[in-house]
Design a protein around this motif. Sequence first.
Motif, PDB file in Angstrom:
ATOM      1  N   GLY A   1      29.965  39.543  50.444  1.00  0.00           N
ATOM      2  CA  GLY A   1      29.836  39.650  48.999  1.00  0.00           C
ATOM      3  C   GLY A   1      29.905  41.069  48.482  1.00  0.00           C
ATOM      4  N   GLN A   2      30.549  41.971  49.239  1.00  0.00           N
ATOM      5  CA  GLN A   2      30.656  43.364  48.837  1.00  0.00           C
ATOM      6  C   GLN A   2      32.122  43.732  48.644  1.00  0.00           C
ATOM      7  N   ARG A   3      32.350  44.802  47.888  1.00  0.00           N
ATOM      8  CA  ARG A   3      33.713  45.306  47.707  1.00  0.00           C
ATOM      9  C   ARG A   3      33.692  46.827  47.659  1.00  0.00           C
ATOM     10  N   HIS A   4      34.819  47.404  48.005  1.00  0.00           N
ATOM     11  CA  HIS A   4      34.944  48.862  48.041  1.00  0.00           C
ATOM     12  C   HIS A   4      36.406  49.205  47.797  1.00  0.00           C
ATOM     13  N   SER A   5      36.649  50.305  47.082  1.00  0.00           N
ATOM     14  CA  SER A   5      38.027  50.700  46.766  1.00  0.00           C
ATOM     15  C   SER A   5      38.349  52.066  47.354  1.00  0.00           C
TER      16      SER A   5
ATOM     17  N   GLU B   1      40.417  52.421  35.620  1.00  0.00           N
ATOM     18  CA  GLU B   1      40.321  53.763  35.053  1.00  0.00           C
ATOM     19  C   GLU B   1      38.961  54.398  35.321  1.00  0.00           C
ATOM     20  N   GLU B   2      37.908  53.594  35.316  1.00  0.00           N
ATOM     21  CA  GLU B   2      36.584  54.119  35.651  1.00  0.00           C
ATOM     22  C   GLU B   2      36.541  54.580  37.102  1.00  0.00           C
ATOM     23  N   PHE B   3      37.142  53.793  37.988  1.00  0.00           N
ATOM     24  CA  PHE B   3      37.201  54.183  39.403  1.00  0.00           C
ATOM     25  C   PHE B   3      37.981  55.483  39.577  1.00  0.00           C
ATOM     26  N   LEU B   4      39.134  55.590  38.910  1.00  0.00           N
ATOM     27  CA  LEU B   4      39.936  56.805  39.034  1.00  0.00           C
ATOM     28  C   LEU B   4      39.189  58.013  38.478  1.00  0.00           C
ATOM     29  N   ALA B   5      38.527  57.845  37.343  1.00  0.00           N
ATOM     30  CA  ALA B   5      37.784  58.965  36.748  1.00  0.00           C
ATOM     31  C   ALA B   5      36.689  59.447  37.695  1.00  0.00           C
ATOM     32  N   ALA B   6      36.045  58.517  38.406  1.00  0.00           N
ATOM     33  CA  ALA B   6      35.000  58.901  39.351  1.00  0.00           C
ATOM     34  C   ALA B   6      35.556  59.715  40.514  1.00  0.00           C
ATOM     35  N   HIS B   7      36.874  59.623  40.717  1.00  0.00           N
ATOM     36  CA  HIS B   7      37.528  60.389  41.779  1.00  0.00           C
ATOM     37  C   HIS B   7      38.333  61.563  41.219  1.00  0.00           C
ATOM     38  N   GLY B   8      38.074  61.895  39.962  1.00  0.00           N
ATOM     39  CA  GLY B   8      38.724  63.054  39.359  1.00  0.00           C
ATOM     40  C   GLY B   8      40.192  62.874  39.068  1.00  0.00           C
ATOM     41  N   VAL B   9      40.622  61.630  38.861  1.00  0.00           N
ATOM     42  CA  VAL B   9      42.028  61.343  38.623  1.00  0.00           C
ATOM     43  C   VAL B   9      42.196  60.804  37.206  1.00  0.00           C
TER      44      VAL B   9
ATOM     45  N   ARG C   1      23.933  50.018  52.485  1.00  0.00           N
ATOM     46  CA  ARG C   1      24.586  50.948  51.567  1.00  0.00           C
ATOM     47  C   ARG C   1      24.850  50.222  50.265  1.00  0.00           C
ATOM     48  N   PRO C   2      24.832  50.931  49.149  1.00  0.00           N
ATOM     49  CA  PRO C   2      25.123  50.275  47.874  1.00  0.00           C
ATOM     50  C   PRO C   2      26.563  49.825  47.812  1.00  0.00           C
ATOM     51  N   SER C   3      26.794  48.715  47.189  1.00  0.00           N
ATOM     52  CA  SER C   3      28.140  48.212  47.009  1.00  0.00           C
ATOM     53  C   SER C   3      28.158  47.319  45.793  1.00  0.00           C
TER      54      SER C   3
ATOM     55  N   PRO D   1      38.744  39.335  35.348  1.00  0.00           N
ATOM     56  CA  PRO D   1      38.381  40.732  35.605  1.00  0.00           C
ATOM     57  C   PRO D   1      37.103  40.891  36.407  1.00  0.00           C
ATOM     58  N   ARG D   2      36.219  39.899  36.354  1.00  0.00           N
ATOM     59  CA  ARG D   2      34.956  40.009  37.090  1.00  0.00           C
ATOM     60  C   ARG D   2      35.155  39.949  38.605  1.00  0.00           C
ATOM     61  N   ASP D   3      36.353  39.608  39.039  1.00  0.00           N
ATOM     62  CA  ASP D   3      36.637  39.567  40.472  1.00  0.00           C
ATOM     63  C   ASP D   3      37.056  40.924  41.025  1.00  0.00           C
ATOM     64  N   HIS D   4      37.048  41.964  40.174  1.00  0.00           N
ATOM     65  CA  HIS D   4      37.566  43.265  40.598  1.00  0.00           C
ATOM     66  C   HIS D   4      36.672  44.410  40.113  1.00  0.00           C
ATOM     67  N   PHE D   5      36.695  45.483  40.885  1.00  0.00           N
ATOM     68  CA  PHE D   5      35.956  46.713  40.582  1.00  0.00           C
ATOM     69  C   PHE D   5      34.485  46.420  40.317  1.00  0.00           C
ATOM     70  N   ALA D   6      33.940  46.823  39.172  1.00  0.00           N
ATOM     71  CA  ALA D   6      32.502  46.672  38.943  1.00  0.00           C
ATOM     72  C   ALA D   6      32.084  45.227  38.733  1.00  0.00           C
ATOM     73  N   GLY D   7      33.032  44.362  38.441  1.00  0.00           N
ATOM     74  CA  GLY D   7      32.705  42.957  38.259  1.00  0.00           C
ATOM     75  C   GLY D   7      31.889  42.671  37.017  1.00  0.00           C
ATOM     76  N   ASP D   8      32.023  43.521  35.998  1.00  0.00           N
ATOM     77  CA  ASP D   8      31.191  43.390  34.809  1.00  0.00           C
ATOM     78  C   ASP D   8      31.901  42.693  33.658  1.00  0.00           C
ATOM     79  N   GLY D   9      33.086  42.149  33.912  1.00  0.00           N
ATOM     80  CA  GLY D   9      33.770  41.383  32.886  1.00  0.00           C
ATOM     81  C   GLY D   9      34.702  42.173  32.005  1.00  0.00           C
ATOM     82  N   ARG D  10      34.684  43.511  32.115  1.00  0.00           N
ATOM     83  CA  ARG D  10      35.654  44.285  31.355  1.00  0.00           C
ATOM     84  C   ARG D  10      37.041  44.053  31.927  1.00  0.00           C
TER      85      ARG D  10
END
Length: 249
Positions: free
Chosen positions: A124-128, A69-77, A236-238, A53-62
């Motif tokens: 070393g950056q990612r964006h969805s 779901e956190e990404f979708l919630a940030a976009h109102g979905v 830019r933050p990433s 899981p650390r290879d995706h989204f926030a990379g925090d191990g969740r």
Amino acid sequence: MTPVPALYPCTITHVRTAPTRYALRHRTYMWLVDIDQPPELPLPLRPLARFDPRDHFAGDGRSVRAGLEEFLAAHGVRAPGGPVLMLTHARVLGHVFNPLTLYWCHDPDGVPRHVVAEVHNTYGQRHSYLLRPNPSGTAHVDKEFYVSPFFPVDGRYRMRLPAPDRRLDLTVHLERDGGRPFTATVRGARREVTRTEVLRQALRHPWSTAVVSAAIRLHGIRLLLRGLPVQPRPARPSTPTRTTEESVR
């Protein structure tokens, strides 16, 4: 929906038409998995395919679903509530590089709702991107992320992303000033996940994700030698990705 897990030996092509014409072609393989039930291979084969899981989204191990779901919630979905199929590269011998990971999100009845495209660059950056494809699987989205050092962060992507079935057939166009200076395609055929097939793909494409990363850099050097100007990378933050060394600690 396509039964998962599945393997897709595939050919990736990049065609650049402006400001200079250049094309590359690369063979590799990708995995289609249920994010809630990633495959667990027999112990001797596990170094050839690990889903972290650390290879995706926030990379925090969740879990991948928590990040999605956190990404979708940030976009109102609202969270899809149903199965999510992920097309990605797995970690091979501790290394992974995923230029593009796709998530096909379904509601509890299995009806497709939206697609998330997660893009990684070599810095070393990612964006969805959140996509809502039409019935043909096509969606448009403004470019917001620095990927190639030879294109600025402008323009718009036209993505055709039908969910994989027997065939994998994806197309991404970059549209700028009424033209299409860059097109990427991913095409392949479905294979069952068996011990033999996993080993076959690993032998045909050893260190597959490291080879992808190295190929991107090699082609970048060739373009530099052709005199293609480098576009400044915006500050830019990433979300940082982990390095190979971090992955094996």
